[in-house]
Design an enzyme around this catalytic site. Structure first.
Site, mmCIF file in Angstrom:
data_model
loop_
_atom_site.group_PDB
_atom_site.id
_atom_site.type_symbol
_atom_site.label_atom_id
_atom_site.label_comp_id
_atom_site.label_asym_id
_atom_site.label_seq_id
_atom_site.Cartn_x
_atom_site.Cartn_y
_atom_site.Cartn_z
ATOM 1 N N SER A 90 4.915 -14.137 1.430
ATOM 2 C CA SER A 90 4.893 -15.466 2.045
ATOM 3 C C SER A 90 3.699 -16.269 1.541
ATOM 4 O O SER A 90 3.542 -17.435 1.863
ATOM 5 C CB SER A 90 4.850 -15.336 3.562
ATOM 6 O OG SER A 90 3.818 -14.446 3.922
ATOM 7 N N CYS A 113 -18.507 9.271 -1.937
ATOM 8 C CA CYS A 113 -18.507 9.597 -3.370
ATOM 9 C C CYS A 113 -17.233 9.150 -4.075
ATOM 10 O O CYS A 113 -17.108 9.322 -5.282
ATOM 11 C CB CYS A 113 -18.756 11.086 -3.589
ATOM 12 S SG CYS A 113 -17.374 12.137 -3.120
ATOM 13 N N HIS A 172 -4.855 -4.100 -2.060
ATOM 14 C CA HIS A 172 -5.115 -3.598 -0.703
ATOM 15 C C HIS A 172 -5.167 -2.075 -0.669
ATOM 16 O O HIS A 172 -5.123 -1.469 0.395
ATOM 17 C CB HIS A 172 -4.067 -4.123 0.278
ATOM 18 C CG HIS A 172 -4.189 -5.600 0.527
ATOM 19 N ND1 HIS A 172 -3.281 -6.311 1.265
ATOM 20 C CD2 HIS A 172 -5.116 -6.502 0.124
ATOM 21 C CE1 HIS A 172 -3.641 -7.587 1.307
ATOM 22 N NE2 HIS A 172 -4.750 -7.731 0.612
ATOM 23 N N ILE A 180 0.832 -1.207 0.000
ATOM 24 C CA ILE A 180 0.000 0.000 0.000
ATOM 25 C C ILE A 180 0.866 1.256 0.000
ATOM 26 O O ILE A 180 0.374 2.362 0.178
ATOM 27 C CB ILE A 180 -0.940 0.030 1.236
ATOM 28 C CG1 ILE A 180 -0.127 -0.070 2.529
ATOM 29 C CG2 ILE A 180 -1.969 -1.097 1.162
ATOM 30 C CD1 ILE A 180 -0.936 0.239 3.768
ATOM 31 N N CYS A 189 -12.998 9.677 -0.260
ATOM 32 C CA CYS A 189 -14.279 9.799 0.419
ATOM 33 C C CYS A 189 -15.003 8.464 0.292
ATOM 34 O O CYS A 189 -15.103 7.912 -0.802
ATOM 35 C CB CYS A 189 -15.105 10.910 -0.215
ATOM 36 S SG CYS A 189 -16.833 10.870 0.315
HETATM 37 ZN ZN LIG Z 1 -17.533 12.666 -0.945
#
Ligand SMILES: [Zn+2]
Length: 203
Positions: free
Chosen positions: A151, A87, A76, A58, A84
């Site tokens: 792994s 939205c 991920h 990430i 948000c």
């Molecule tokens: Zn929003």
């Protein structure tokens, strides 16, 4: 203890705590740059050898290394920006941080007041269905599947090498430690990813 998705949704205290932890972590990992492996994957993609990269990371370092966004599946999510939850619009982390530090509250979306969350998949949050479906399709079509630096225990990502193998791919596993799927690998390389790519680069 990681903050569960349901707790993020139901509690402002947890949302604020999630952002507090996020910025502590970001400060601790500030300045981390893509390594040799990230760059090697971009090169393989540019040369037409690599259809796509599916990552559990990430940290956004594949994109930072120059991997085209349409070739990258971050199952991920990506912790280098926020979204948000209502939205789906993106927010810069600096935007969040300014508001969090001024109020110690989690900021809300300017468009509709939705909760703004780091664009990662939290514990208890649904996996992105479309991304997983695409990753599974790519795995099924692969001639060679490289499983790098994992792994291979975290599902559903760990299912991808199995899908590839079942559909006739050559499975190459590179990892420092033994993995759950070593027994079905065609090529098994034990070592640090950066070192392994450095070795290949010399040849
Ligand atoms: Zn929003």
């Amino acid at each position: 203890m990681p903050i569960h998705y349901d707790d993020f949704i139901s509690s402002e205290e947890m949302r604020a705590e999630a952002w507090r932890r996020k910025f502590v972590l970001d400060d601790a990992t500030k300045g981390v740059k893509p390594n040799l492996a990230h760059h090697a994957l971009v090169k393989l993609t540019e040369q037409g050898h690599l259809a796509a990269v599916v990552t559990q990371n990430i940290d956004g370092l594949h994109l930072a290394a120059g991997m085209p966004e349409d070739r990258l599946i971050e199952i991920h999510g990506n912790g280098t920006y926020a979204k948000c939850l209502s939205c789906d619009c993106r927010y810069n982390l600096n935007w969040v941080r300014e508001r969090y530090e001024a109020t110690k509250q989690s900021p809300l979306c300017e468009a509709g007041g939705g909760y703004v969350k780091s664009a990662t998949i939290s514990f208890g949050q649904a996996m992105p269905f479309e991304k997983m479906r695409r990753a599974e399709q790519l795995a099924a079509q692969a001639d060679v599947f490289l499983a790098l630096g994992s792994s291979l225990v975290v599902y559903p990502a760990a299912a991808l090498p199995v899908i590839a193998k079942r559909n006739g791919a050559v499975l190459v596993i590179v990892n420092r430690e033994p993995t759950e799927l070593d027994a079905i690998a065609d090529v098994l390389i034990s070592g640090n990813l950066g070192d392994v790519f450095a070795t290949f680069q010399q040849h």
